[in-house]
Design an enzyme around this catalytic site. Structure first.
Site, PDB file in Angstrom:
ATOM      1  N   ASP A 145       0.847  -1.252   0.138  1.00  0.00           N
ATOM      2  CA  ASP A 145      -0.042  -0.026  -0.063  1.00  0.00           C
ATOM      3  C   ASP A 145       0.913   1.388   0.036  1.00  0.00           C
ATOM      4  O   ASP A 145       0.273   2.491  -0.152  1.00  0.00           O
ATOM      5  CB  ASP A 145      -1.141   0.053   1.184  1.00  0.00           C
ATOM      6  CG  ASP A 145      -2.165  -0.742   1.128  1.00  0.00           C
ATOM      7  OD1 ASP A 145      -2.319  -1.237  -0.062  1.00  0.00           O
ATOM      8  OD2 ASP A 145      -2.814  -1.153   1.897  1.00  0.00           O
ATOM      9  N   SER A 147       4.146 -36.872  34.412  1.00  0.00           N
ATOM     10  CA  SER A 147       4.420 -35.423  34.573  1.00  0.00           C
ATOM     11  C   SER A 147       5.143 -35.010  33.515  1.00  0.00           C
ATOM     12  O   SER A 147       6.431 -34.627  33.965  1.00  0.00           O
ATOM     13  CB  SER A 147       4.373 -35.163  35.856  1.00  0.00           C
ATOM     14  OG  SER A 147       5.654 -35.760  36.552  1.00  0.00           O
TER      15      SER A 147
END
Length: 645
Positions: A44, A556
C-alpha cells in the site's frame, strides 16, 4: 565609524546571534514528540510514505541520497526515479521481495515537532510485529491503495490499532496518481471505510488523498486535487493533539521499580509516576498489601522536590516503616486501584507455538511479575468478519478473550478507559514462556472476575507445622517423574512401605488411580495432561498441609507443570525424584502393552512416542533403574530424605 562604535556594534550583533541561538535551541528542546505507525495491506506504500516524509523534512544526508539514487537504479522498482521505500526497508529480504517484514523505526523532526515513526508489516503472518510497533504509538496512518480499496489487512490493522487504544487515526488513500486523482473513487473508499470503522467502535478518523511517490498532500498541498481542502499529512501530524488525557488529573499511581537503600539512614522507593501528582504529606497506600503512610520526602538527582507529577522519575520516602518492594504500587490512599487474582482479558497471541490452556506462564504487568494460567478462551475474534468463533486455544497472531488466573493478587486498572487514553501501565501486560523466556502474548485487562473478590482464604488456628508435629515428621511432597514403564509406581510403593515401617504418616497418589476418580474426565492431550498435574498438585499441597509425607507417581512430562507444583509449596517441601530409565528399556518392559499400542497408532499422545518427555534438569534425587532394583532405589531415596523431623 570609530573603532569603539564598530566594536560595540559587533558585540550587539554577537549578543543578538547568541540570543537567537538560545531561542532556537530552547524551541527544539521543548518540542513535543509524536509517535506514530504506518500500517495497511501489502504494497500500500507504507515504506515509500515514510521515505518521502524523511526526504521532505530534510533528514537525508547527501551521501545517503546518492546511495539511495544508486540503489533505486539497481533495484529498478521505480525506473530511474528515487525509490523512497529503500530508506526504510533495511533487511535484504525486504528489498528483494519489495515488502516490509520487521518493524522499522525512524526519527525525523520539523520546526514544530519531533517524530518517531514505525513502519509495520502488511503481511498477516507478521501481525505480531504490527502489534509491537503500535503498542507505543499515539497515532496510526492507515494506508489504502486507491486502486484496491479497503482490504482485509486494512480492516485487521484498523481493528488492532483500535484495540490497543490508538484514538488518532488517519485514513491515507495512497497512489492517487495511479487513478488520475479521481475524487469519486476517493469518496467511495472513505465511505466504505467509514461503515467498517463504525462497526468496530471507531468514532472518528481523518481521511486524506495522497501520493507518497509523487509527494501529493504529503508536505505540500497538491495542485492536482483542488477538490481536497483539508491539511497535508505533515500539517496534520504537526498539529494533532495527542494529549487526549490529562494524566496529572488522575489519582496518584507509581509502580515501584527499585528499593533505594544507599545507607542505613535512607530508604526510598524509586519509579516513574504513571498518573497524578504527589507532595510531601500526602496520604498513600501501598498495594497489594494495603498498608498506609504519608510521603515524607521526594528525592531526585537534582535535589528534593515540593511536588512531582506524572512522567517524572522520583524516589519517595515514607513517614512510617512499612513493607514496600519492587512490583508494589504506591497510590493515593483515598483512591487506590483494584487488586485481584482473576481477570477477563483480551489476548493477542504472538508465539509460533499455540497457547497451552492451564500451562503456567510469567505475567508481567508494569513492574509486577507473577505466575499465571490461561483458561480455555471464551472465543476468538475473526478480524476479517468480526465474528466470535469458538476455540480451544490461540494460534500465532490470533486474538481472543479468555480468563487469566494469577498465583497471587496483583494491582491493576482496566486497559480501556471511558473517554480517555488506555491505561497501558496498569492495564496492559505480556505473557512470558517460563522455559524459553520468550514473550508469547500481549494482553489487555478488561475487569476482575467477581469470584476473585468474593472468595477469600479462610485462616485456621492449627498450622500445617502443628499437623506435622503431631506426627513427629516434616511435611513433604516426593514427586516421582519418568517415562511410562520407568518404575515410578513400583519404587514409590516401596518407599512408602519403608517409611511405614519407620512409623511415618504417608499417602501415595498414583497416576492411574487418580484417573479412576478425581481426573476421570481428562484425556491425554497436552492441555488435559497439564490440568491433570495441576489438580494433583493442589491435592498434594492439601495433604502436605495436613502434615503428611505425600508420594506422587506420575509421568508429568512437562517441566513447566512440575515447576508449577513446586511453586505451590514452601521452599524445600517439593522433592523431585527422576526415575531415569532409557526409552528402550521402558518400552522393553511394557507391562501394560501401552508402547505396543502407541507404535501401532492405536494410542495417541503417548509420552516418548508421539508426545515429548522433558527430563528434569536439576532434580533433587535421580535413580537409575537399570543399575538398581526397586528395593535398592527405594532405600537410596529414603536415605536421601531422612531424617524427617
Amino acid at each position: 565609524m570609530s573603532d569603539i562604535a564598530t566594536q560595540e556594534s559587533a558585540y550587539q550583533t554577537e549578543a543578538l546571534i547568541a540570543e537567537d541561538i538560545d531561542a532556537y535551541l530552547d524551541q527544539h528542546r521543548n518540542k513535543t514528540m509524536l509517535r506514530f505507525i504506518t500500517c495497511g495491506s501489502v504494497d500500500d506504500g507504507k515504506s515509500t510514505l515514510i521515505g518521502r516524509l524523511l526526504y521532505d523534512s530534510k533528514m537525508i544526508f547527501e551521501d545517503q541520497l546518492a546511495a539511495l539514487e544508486a540503489d533505486s537504479k539497481r533495484v529498478g522498482t521505480q525506473g530511474q526515479e528515487i525509490d523512497f521505500a529503500l530508506l526504510v526497508d533495511g533487511l535484504a529480504a525486504e528489498r528483494e521481495q519489495g515488502i516490509t517484514i520487521d518493524v522499522a523505526y525512524r526519527f525525523f523532526s520539523t520546526e514544530k515537532r519531533k517524530f518517531i515513526v514505525a513502519d509495520t508489516p502488511g503481511h498477516e503472518q507478521y501481525t505480531r510485529n504490527m502489534v509491537t510497533g503500535a503498542s507505543t504509538a499515539d497515532l496510526a496512518v492507515i494506508l489504502v491503495d486507491a486502486r484496491k480499496g479497503v482490504l482485509t489487512q486494512t480492516k485487521r490493522h484498523s481493528y488492532l490499532a483500535h484495540l490497543i487504544g490508538i484514538r488518532n487515526l488517519v485514513l491515507a488513500v495512497n497512489k492517487m496518481d495511479l487513478i488520475g486523482y479521481d475524487q469519486a473513487r476517493y469518496d467511495e473508499i472513505v465511505a466504505e471505510y467509514s461503515t467498517f470503522a463504525k462497526s468496530i467502535g471507531i468514532t472518528s478518523f481523518t481521511p486524506m488523498p495522497i501520493s507518497g511517490f509523487k509527494g501529493d498532500n504529503i508536505s505540500i498541498a497538491s495542485d492536482t486535487m483542488p477538490w481536497y481542502s483539508g491539511p497535508t499529512l505533515m500539517e496534520h501530524l504537526e498539529a494533532v493533539d495527542v494529549d487526549v488525557d490529562d494524566d496529572q488529573a488522575k489519582p496518584f499511581r507509581m509502580s515501584v521499580q527499585w528499593v533505594n537503600r544507599p545507607n542505613l539512614d535512607f530508604r526510598g522507593f524509586s519509579g516513574q509516576i504513571a498518573a497524578g501528582t504527589v507532595k510531601p504529606g500526602d496520604a498513600i497506600r501501598v498495594l497489594p498489601g494495603g498498608k498506609t503512610s504519608t510521603i515524607s520526602r521526594i528525592a531526585t538527582l537534582d535535589g528534593d522536590l515540593d511536588e512531582a507529577v506524572a512522567g517524572q522519575s522520583v524516589t519517595l520516602s515514607f513517614a512510617d516503616e512499612i513493607d514496600c518492594s519492587r512490583g508494589n504500587v504506591i497510590a493515593a490512599a483515598d483512591a487506590p486501584p483494584e487488586t485481584a487474582d482473576q481477570f477477563e482479558t483480551t489476548i493477542v497471541w504472538m508465539d509460533d507455538e499455540p497457547l497451552i490452556v492451564g500451562r503456567s506462564y510469567w505475567l508481567k504487568l508494569g513492574t509486577q511479575m507473577v505466575s499465571a494460567t490461561v483458561r480455555e478462551p471464551k472465543y476468538q475474534v475473526n478480524v476479517n468478519t468480526m465474528e466470535r468463533l469458538a476455540t480451544k486455544t490461540l494460534e500465532l497472531n490470533a486474538i481472543g478473550v479468555a480468563e487469566i488466573l494469577t498465583d497471587r493478587a496483583i494491582v491493576f486498572e482496566s486497559y480501556a478507559q471511558e473517554g480517555a487514553a488506555p491505561n497501558k501501565v496498569l492495564g496492559g501486560y505480556i505473557l512470558i514462556d517460563k522455559i524459553t523466556n520468550a514473550t508469547v502474548a500481549a494482553g489487555m485487562v478488561h475487569f476482575s472476575l467477581r469470584r476473585s473478590q468474593n472468595v477469600h482464604w479462610q485462616a485456621t488456628d492449627i498450622s500445617r507445622e502443628a499437623h506435622a508435629g503431631l506426627k513427629n515428621q516434616k511435611q513433604v511432597v516426593l514427586w516421582f517423574t519418568g517415562l511410562s514403564g520407568a518404575g515410578k509406581s513400583t519404587i514409590a510403593n516401596e518407599v512408602e512401605k519403608q517409611l511405614n515401617l519407620m512409623n511415618r504418616h504417608t499417602f501415595l497418589l498414583d497416576g492411574d488411580n487418580i484417573r479412576h476418580g478425581l481426573n476421570k474426565d481428562l484425556g491425554f492431550t497436552e492441555a488435559d495432561r497439564i490440568e491433570n498435574i495441576r489438580r494433583v498438585g493442589e491435592v498434594a499441597k492439601l495433604m502436605a498441609d495436613a502434615g503428611l509425607i505425600v508420594l506422587t507417581a506420575f509421568i508429568s512430562p512437562f517441566r513447566a507443570e512440575r515447576d508449577m507444583v513446586r511453586s505451590m509449596l514452601p521452599a524445600g517441601e517439593f522433592i523431585e525424584i527422576f526415575v531415569d530409565t532409557p526409552l528402550d528399556v521402558a518400552e522393553g518392559r511394557d507391562v501394560k502393552g501401552l508402547y505396543k499400542k502407541a507404535r501401532a497408532g492405536d494410542l495417541k499422545n503417548f509420552t516418548g512416542i508421539d508426545s515429548p518427555y522433558e527430563a528434569p534438569l536439576d532434580a533433587e534425587i535421580r535413580v537409575n533403574t537399570v543399575e538398581m532394583t526397586p528395593v535398592e532405589a527405594a532405600a537410596f531415596i529414603v536415605r536421601q530424605i531422612m531424617p524427617l523431623k
